[in-house]
Design a protein around this motif. Structure first.
Motif, PDB file in Angstrom:
ATOM      1  N   LEU A   6     -30.615 -10.273  11.165  1.00 10.30           N
ATOM      2  CA  LEU A   6     -30.030  -8.940  11.189  1.00 10.30           C
ATOM      3  C   LEU A   6     -28.764  -8.897  10.338  1.00 10.30           C
ATOM      4  CD1 LEU A   6     -29.842  -6.043  12.438  1.00 10.30           C
ATOM      5  CD2 LEU A   6     -28.429  -7.075  14.215  1.00 10.30           C
ATOM      6  N   ILE A   7     -27.917  -9.890  10.498  1.00  7.54           N
ATOM      7  CA  ILE A   7     -26.662  -9.944   9.737  1.00  7.54           C
ATOM      8  C   ILE A   7     -26.939 -10.036   8.244  1.00  7.54           C
ATOM      9  CG2 ILE A   7     -24.646 -11.410   9.268  1.00  7.54           C
ATOM     10  CD1 ILE A   7     -24.581 -11.907  12.345  1.00  7.54           C
ATOM     11  N   LYS A   8     -27.872 -10.879   7.843  1.00  5.37           N
ATOM     12  CA  LYS A   8     -28.213 -11.008   6.419  1.00  5.37           C
ATOM     13  C   LYS A   8     -28.740  -9.701   5.854  1.00  5.37           C
ATOM     14  CE  LYS A   8     -29.214 -15.937   6.457  1.00  5.37           C
ATOM     15  NZ  LYS A   8     -30.235 -16.976   6.350  1.00  5.37           N
ATOM     16  N   THR A   9     -29.614  -9.026   6.590  1.00  6.38           N
ATOM     17  CA  THR A   9     -30.222  -7.782   6.126  1.00  6.38           C
ATOM     18  C   THR A   9     -29.200  -6.664   6.021  1.00  6.38           C
ATOM     19  OG1 THR A   9     -32.299  -8.439   7.171  1.00  6.38           O
ATOM     20  CG2 THR A   9     -32.083  -6.139   6.568  1.00  6.38           C
ATOM     21  N   VAL A  10     -28.362  -6.523   7.041  1.00  3.72           N
ATOM     22  CA  VAL A  10     -27.338  -5.471   7.021  1.00  3.72           C
ATOM     23  C   VAL A  10     -26.315  -5.755   5.929  1.00  3.72           C
ATOM     24  CG1 VAL A  10     -25.455  -4.405   8.336  1.00  3.72           C
ATOM     25  CG2 VAL A  10     -27.652  -4.837   9.441  1.00  3.72           C
ATOM     26  N   ALA A  11     -25.920  -6.994   5.765  1.00  2.00           N
ATOM     27  CA  ALA A  11     -24.951  -7.355   4.723  1.00  2.00           C
ATOM     28  C   ALA A  11     -25.473  -6.965   3.346  1.00  2.00           C
ATOM     29  CB  ALA A  11     -24.657  -8.848   4.781  1.00  2.00           C
ATOM     30  N   LYS A  12     -26.735  -7.261   3.106  1.00  3.10           N
ATOM     31  CA  LYS A  12     -27.335  -6.943   1.805  1.00  3.10           C
ATOM     32  C   LYS A  12     -27.412  -5.433   1.600  1.00  3.10           C
ATOM     33  CE  LYS A  12     -31.405  -7.902  -1.003  1.00  3.10           C
ATOM     34  NZ  LYS A  12     -32.703  -8.570  -1.055  1.00  3.10           N
ATOM     35  N   GLN A  13     -27.862  -4.707   2.644  1.00  2.89           N
ATOM     36  CA  GLN A  13     -28.039  -3.263   2.531  1.00  2.89           C
ATOM     37  C   GLN A  13     -26.705  -2.526   2.419  1.00  2.89           C
ATOM     38  OE1 GLN A  13     -30.562  -1.746   5.634  1.00  2.89           O
ATOM     39  NE2 GLN A  13     -31.405  -0.195   4.275  1.00  2.89           N
ATOM     40  N   ALA A  14     -25.659  -3.032   3.066  1.00  2.00           N
ATOM     41  CA  ALA A  14     -24.353  -2.363   3.058  1.00  2.00           C
ATOM     42  C   ALA A  14     -23.406  -2.931   2.007  1.00  2.00           C
ATOM     43  CB  ALA A  14     -23.714  -2.473   4.437  1.00  2.00           C
ATOM     44  N   SER A  15     -23.875  -3.871   1.212  1.00  2.00           N
ATOM     45  CA  SER A  15     -23.045  -4.515   0.181  1.00  2.00           C
ATOM     46  C   SER A  15     -21.777  -5.125   0.778  1.00  2.00           C
ATOM     47  CB  SER A  15     -22.681  -3.529  -0.927  1.00  2.00           C
ATOM     48  OG  SER A  15     -23.845  -3.046  -1.556  1.00  2.00           O
TER      49      SER A  15
END
Length: 91
Positions: A6-15
């Motif tokens: 979840l953290i990896k995905t959100v980090a990527k999507q939110a820059s």
């Protein structure tokens, strides 16, 4: 999905960096937990509503022995999915 996924995905999507996202997720968890502990209702529109509820004492059965027992009254967390989330899952 695990917390790290979840953290990896959100980090990527939110820059954002993964460290920033991890802190944000931790802060969100802490805020929701504290609010529920105080008996407040938490609403995240489009996602869910969470609230504490009082469960009354009731009679039950020990599944191992079949013996009758009293389950004491307690507080629990009730989470309801929003209609938006339900529709997204159903499609």
């Amino acid at each position: 999905m695990t917390k790290s996924e979840l953290i990896k995905t959100v980090a990527k999507q939110a820059s954002l960096t993964e460290a920033q996202t991890n802190e944000a997720v931790k802060a969100l968890t802490d805020v929701i937990t504290a609010a529920l502990a105080k008996g407040e209702k938490v609403q995240l529109p489009g996602l869910f509503t969470a609230e504490t509820v009082e469960r009354p004492a009731r009679n039950g059965r020990n599944p191992r022995t079949g013996e009758s027992m009293t389950i004491p009254a307690h507080k629990a967390v009730k989470i309801s999915a929003s209609s938006t989330l339900k529709k997204a899952v159903a499609d």
